[in-house]
Write a protein that holds these residues in place. Structure first.
Motif, PDB file in Angstrom:
ATOM      1  N   LYS A 167       0.873  -1.172   0.000  1.00 17.42           N
ATOM      2  CA  LYS A 167       0.000   0.000   0.000  1.00 17.42           C
ATOM      3  C   LYS A 167       0.905   1.216   0.000  1.00 17.42           C
ATOM      4  O   LYS A 167       1.788   1.343   0.855  1.00 17.42           O
ATOM      5  CB  LYS A 167      -0.891   0.028   1.246  1.00 17.42           C
ATOM      6  CG  LYS A 167      -1.952   1.148   1.225  1.00 17.42           C
ATOM      7  CD  LYS A 167      -2.020   1.914   2.533  1.00 17.42           C
ATOM      8  CE  LYS A 167      -1.018   3.023   2.598  1.00 17.42           C
ATOM      9  NZ  LYS A 167      -0.942   3.728   3.888  1.00 17.42           N
ATOM     10  N   CYS A 168       0.718   2.105  -0.967  1.00 16.05           N
ATOM     11  CA  CYS A 168       1.608   3.256  -1.103  1.00 16.05           C
ATOM     12  C   CYS A 168       0.789   4.546  -1.150  1.00 16.05           C
ATOM     13  O   CYS A 168      -0.028   4.741  -2.045  1.00 16.05           O
ATOM     14  CB  CYS A 168       2.449   3.113  -2.368  1.00 16.05           C
ATOM     15  SG  CYS A 168       3.608   4.477  -2.634  1.00 16.05           S
ATOM     16  N   ASP A 169       1.041   5.411  -0.162  1.00 12.49           N
ATOM     17  CA  ASP A 169       0.357   6.710  -0.099  1.00 12.49           C
ATOM     18  C   ASP A 169       1.362   7.709   0.457  1.00 12.49           C
ATOM     19  O   ASP A 169       1.510   7.849   1.664  1.00 12.49           O
ATOM     20  CB  ASP A 169      -0.879   6.615   0.793  1.00 12.49           C
ATOM     21  CG  ASP A 169      -1.680   7.911   0.844  1.00 12.49           C
ATOM     22  OD1 ASP A 169      -1.215   8.924   0.284  1.00 12.49           O
ATOM     23  OD2 ASP A 169      -2.770   7.918   1.453  1.00 12.49           O
ATOM     24  N   VAL A 170       2.066   8.392  -0.449  1.00  8.89           N
ATOM     25  CA  VAL A 170       3.144   9.286  -0.022  1.00  8.89           C
ATOM     26  C   VAL A 170       2.957  10.693  -0.587  1.00  8.89           C
ATOM     27  O   VAL A 170       3.925  11.425  -0.812  1.00  8.89           O
ATOM     28  CB  VAL A 170       4.534   8.707  -0.382  1.00  8.89           C
ATOM     29  CG1 VAL A 170       4.801   7.440   0.422  1.00  8.89           C
ATOM     30  CG2 VAL A 170       4.655   8.426  -1.870  1.00  8.89           C
ATOM     31  N   GLU A 171       1.726  11.056  -0.838  1.00 11.43           N
ATOM     32  CA  GLU A 171       1.367  12.429  -1.208  1.00 11.43           C
ATOM     33  C   GLU A 171       2.188  12.979  -2.371  1.00 11.43           C
ATOM     34  O   GLU A 171       2.863  13.990  -2.256  1.00 11.43           O
ATOM     35  CB  GLU A 171       1.489  13.352   0.015  1.00 11.43           C
ATOM     36  CG  GLU A 171       0.620  12.933   1.184  1.00 11.43           C
ATOM     37  CD  GLU A 171      -0.856  12.859   0.828  1.00 11.43           C
ATOM     38  OE1 GLU A 171      -1.460  13.906   0.538  1.00 11.43           O
ATOM     39  OE2 GLU A 171      -1.421  11.736   0.830  1.00 11.43           O
TER      40      GLU A 171
END
Length: 307
Positions: A213-217
């Motif tokens: 899961k990748c959420d780095v803005e």
């Protein structure tokens, strides 16, 4: 006038007892209002402790702490919108299997990490959160949920090993990024260590990775570029955020991610009506912000089940 200011005025003799009781009654009424309000949300209860609030979620009795009013932190999002990324999250959790190795890149306070660890005790979760203040909260949430299958790192994942500045607003911690997304002049700069997915796997001598899961803005493309070797070798399921406005700050377009992962054998999907629908190209009409990438051959069973 705030709750504490009201009490201070009474104790200083600036407010009569009758006026104080009346004013405080208005404040305390919200406690009972919240007991009704949470009935239609995924919040089971809210504990008011001396230094924080603890929200217990109805599903799996997951506990999440908040120390200050953060307008977009997960429990507040659930209060505002009844649930948190429900359709996307439900599909993501349905993709988890026993004994998987899950990388939560941009773990924030741990919603996905803790859910995964509680759903499958044999899953190993690797959680990455570079912002020290947020990382501290992530640690506390893992501790209060009594989990020992989450390995947490105060480091970000991008494309190389280095020290960089992140831009961080404590009241909007979910928007912390390696770019000043809102162009705020008063935003805090926080120095943090980052590394690449490929380098981390090599250093830890991990033999595989099953789901990401990748959420780095906005920095998602850099994460995948820094993990391209691992992605090609291990072909993990990938669930990632992609926003045009954030990626623009990093000088790329989300379609660049779609192209990169397509070259690794992946098809992009969005969730619709609890199913996955093929998605090939983002344009100005695209509303979706979360996307699933499944390998055309390795994940064929999941594709058939969810299509």
């Amino acid at each position: 006038m705030s709750l504490i200011a009201c009490r201070d005025k009474f104790q200083a003799g600036q407010l009569s007892k009758e006026d104080y009781v009346e004013a405080m009654g208005d404040f305390h009424a919200y406690l009972f209002e919240y007991s009704k309000f949470i009935k239609n949300t995924d919040i089971l209860n809210i504990e008011i402790l001396e230094d924080c609030l603890v929200f217990t979620l109805k599903n799996l009795d997951i506990k999440l702490q908040c120390h200050i009013l953060d307008k977009r932190i997960t429990p507040i999002e659930i209060l505002n919108f009844n649930s948190y990324e429900k359709q996307d999250a439900d599909i993501f959790f349905s993709l988890l299997e026993n004994d998987m190795i899950f990388f939560d890149i941009g773990a924030h306070i741990g919603f996905y990490s803790i859910n995964a660890a509680k759903r499958h005790e044999t899953i190993k979760v690797y959680s990455f959160e570079p912002i020290p203040q947020t990382f501290e909260l992530l640690q506390k949430n893992i501790y209060i949920n009594k989990l020992n299958n989450i390995f947490f790192y105060n480091v970000g994942l991008l494309d190389r090993d280095k020290e960089i500045d992140f831009f961080f607003n404590p009241t909007m911690s979910g928007n912390a990024s390696a770019r000043n997304l809102a162009e705020e002049t008063t935003i805090k700069k926080v120095s943090a260590k980052v590394t690449s997915l490929d380098d981390f796997l090599l250093a830890q001598q991990l033999e595989r990775i099953d789901i990401i899961k990748c959420d780095v803005e906005g920095g998602e493309l850099l994460v995948f570029q820094g993990g391209e070797k691992a992605i090609r070798k291990h072909t993990p399921i990938i669930f990632t955020e992609m926003l045009r406005k954030w990626s623009k700050k990093f000088n790329y377009h989300p379609n660049d991610i779609i192209s990169l992962l397509a070259s690794c054998g992946y098809q992009c999907y969005i969730s619709q009506n609890d199913k996955l629908t093929e998605f090939n190209k983002m344009d100005d009409a695209t509303v979706a912000t979360n996307f699933f990438f499944l390998h055309r051959y390795k994940h064929q069973q999941h594709i058939q089940r969810l299509s």
